[in-house]
Motif scaffolding. Sequence first.
Motif, PDB file in Angstrom:
ATOM      1  N   LEU A 195      35.039  25.721 -31.508  1.00 20.66           N
ATOM      2  CA  LEU A 195      34.784  24.458 -30.804  1.00 20.66           C
ATOM      3  C   LEU A 195      36.045  23.944 -30.125  1.00 20.66           C
ATOM      4  CD1 LEU A 195      32.544  22.352 -30.303  1.00 20.66           C
ATOM      5  CD2 LEU A 195      33.381  21.134 -32.341  1.00 20.66           C
ATOM      6  N   LEU A 196      37.183  24.132 -30.794  1.00 23.30           N
ATOM      7  CA  LEU A 196      38.456  23.693 -30.206  1.00 23.30           C
ATOM      8  C   LEU A 196      38.736  24.426 -28.892  1.00 23.30           C
ATOM      9  CD1 LEU A 196      41.189  22.184 -30.405  1.00 23.30           C
ATOM     10  CD2 LEU A 196      42.037  24.128 -31.756  1.00 23.30           C
ATOM     11  N   THR A 197      38.439  25.721 -28.863  1.00 21.17           N
ATOM     12  CA  THR A 197      38.739  26.503 -27.659  1.00 21.17           C
ATOM     13  C   THR A 197      37.699  26.355 -26.559  1.00 21.17           C
ATOM     14  OG1 THR A 197      37.620  28.448 -28.564  1.00 21.17           O
ATOM     15  CG2 THR A 197      39.983  28.214 -29.020  1.00 21.17           C
ATOM     16  N   THR A 198      36.552  25.778 -26.899  1.00 20.25           N
ATOM     17  CA  THR A 198      35.500  25.573 -25.881  1.00 20.25           C
ATOM     18  C   THR A 198      35.455  24.109 -25.453  1.00 20.25           C
ATOM     19  OG1 THR A 198      33.898  25.381 -27.696  1.00 20.25           O
ATOM     20  CG2 THR A 198      34.102  27.520 -26.625  1.00 20.25           C
ATOM     21  N   ALA A 199      35.050  23.247 -26.374  1.00 13.22           N
ATOM     22  CA  ALA A 199      34.973  21.827 -26.022  1.00 13.22           C
ATOM     23  C   ALA A 199      36.349  21.247 -25.723  1.00 13.22           C
ATOM     24  CB  ALA A 199      34.302  21.050 -27.162  1.00 13.22           C
ATOM     25  N   GLY A 200      37.379  21.760 -26.417  1.00 12.91           N
ATOM     26  CA  GLY A 200      38.733  21.252 -26.188  1.00 12.91           C
ATOM     27  C   GLY A 200      39.558  22.141 -25.282  1.00 12.91           C
ATOM     28  N   HIS A 201      38.891  22.921 -24.477  1.00 11.06           N
ATOM     29  CA  HIS A 201      39.580  23.893 -23.634  1.00 11.06           C
ATOM     30  C   HIS A 201      40.642  23.254 -22.737  1.00 11.06           C
ATOM     31  CE1 HIS A 201      40.054  26.198 -19.865  1.00 11.06           C
ATOM     32  NE2 HIS A 201      40.027  27.271 -20.671  1.00 11.06           N
ATOM     33  N   ASP A 202      40.306  22.134 -22.104  1.00  8.17           N
ATOM     34  CA  ASP A 202      41.213  21.534 -21.136  1.00  8.17           C
ATOM     35  C   ASP A 202      42.461  20.957 -21.776  1.00  8.17           C
ATOM     36  OD1 ASP A 202      39.397  22.223 -19.213  1.00  8.17           O
ATOM     37  OD2 ASP A 202      38.397  20.255 -19.195  1.00  8.17           O
TER      38      ASP A 202
END
Length: 545
Positions: free
Chosen positions: A178-185
């Motif tokens: 989730l960190l690397t997808t939703a928090g990608h930016d």
Amino acid sequence: MTDGSRVFLSTMPAGRRERWLALAFVLVSVGIFLAAAPFAKAPLTPVPAFLPMYQSALVINDLITAVLLLGQFAILRSRSLLVLACGYVFSACMAVSHALSFPGLFSPTNLLGGGPQTTAWLYFLWHGGFPLFIIAYALLEDKGPEPVPAGGQTRSSIRWEVLSGVAVALAFAGGLTLLTTAGHDALPAIMQGDTDAPTKIIVASATWVMILVALGVLWRRRPHSALDLWLMVVMCAWVFDVALAAMLNHGRYDLGWYAGRIYGLLAASFVLVVLLIENGRLYARLAEAHAGERKEHQLVQEKTTKLVAVNEELEAFSYSVSHDLRGPLRSMDGFALVLIEDYGDKLDEEGKDALQHIRAASQRMGDLIDDLLRLSQVTRAGLNVTWVDLSAIAREIAAAMDQEPTGRSVQWAIESGLSIRADPALIRIAMQNLLQNAWKFTGRTDRPMIRVGAMKRDAKTVYFVADNGVGFDMAHADRLFGAFQRLHHVGDFPGTGIGLAIVQRIVRRHGGEIWAEAKEGEGATFFFNVKESGDGSHEQNNPAG
């Protein structure tokens, strides 16, 4: 092995053979790494199908390894194994996320959403997260095996711990995904298309350091188990994996990228292969043990059959002794009596004395046969153990002895409240023999006294029968309880020498011991105990009085 847990990889100490084999793997890996490192940036033909095949094999390896480790946890109850198994579950989940997020593999972007940095960040979080489980495993292992709670561990509690650990591993992997997808930016850019960004070296170095820390913690833990040894090999392979695929290479699909993935697959396979080999050995040992158990069971059955046959022969012998031998003895005694009564006036004193000796020998032979039969019956009789009033039994036997027409007066001191867990019939026979023994050997004492009581020795209740009779020399105490063994001449104290042997058989059948203490001219004391005996007395220091 004497300790069943030592057959497991996690508890078996690493032997010289395992150490040399692990060292060989590491040296070969170093050689391949040194040969591939100068060419890590060399571009190769992109093969998109390589990644799903590699990731699928990796996931299967990790999951099988996790299942095998969870099986060992269920047996050994070592939470360090649970942590390690959850680490492999985490690794499998991160491998799935990494494959699903790979750009252009299953969709033009990726199936998880996110952005172009998601796949690279998942790789580093995966390779930096798994060493955390290795470190936790090593630290928990330093604390020693987890204690098993009193009463054992229920199957439901083991299942709960496994499910909880797996849930934590899944949540950890899901959180990082989730960190690397939703928090990608919010994450720094470490990839520029298929090539590396300058910031990637920092993230790769941090991941590399984390792997080295896990390797160091494993190395510090002594002594090394076989599992520790192969985990160190895995960490070494991961060092080369990250170095080739993320530090020395230029981007995706170059030689370093391919070589790093191959190292990752090898690392996943090391522990799995060793665990599978170990399981094969365990099944082989189990089969061997089962065959040995069957053979032993067969031997027990054969011995039981022989024992039953011997018991049947003993029964037949007892019947023969009871009926076939008694008849001739009665005839000898009867005819000798007829000769004395009907022809005594025709015999001189020497002839009459010879007939009396024949009668005495016949009667003594009959007594010996009776005692042998009693000894045999005591050995074979079934036990009906219950609480028995030992004081009452002793008083009944003493009262019967006092009524015998011997003209003797014995002082009895029988402690009240004595109780014992024993077979009532057998313990009465034992007390009868002990009290008759004391009665007999006080026959020449001016003021005979017989005591019955109990005392504490080594936290056990010990019962005793003491007298102030002739006693005996303790140098011959080892002969007391043998059949037909006598310490005094039959002319001085009559008997067959069977009584104490019967007492010993009875005490041993109750799981107890019997022994004697004596001094010539000052009496003897016979002590005995039984298994799980009751405490029906208070302490005494001088049972003989």
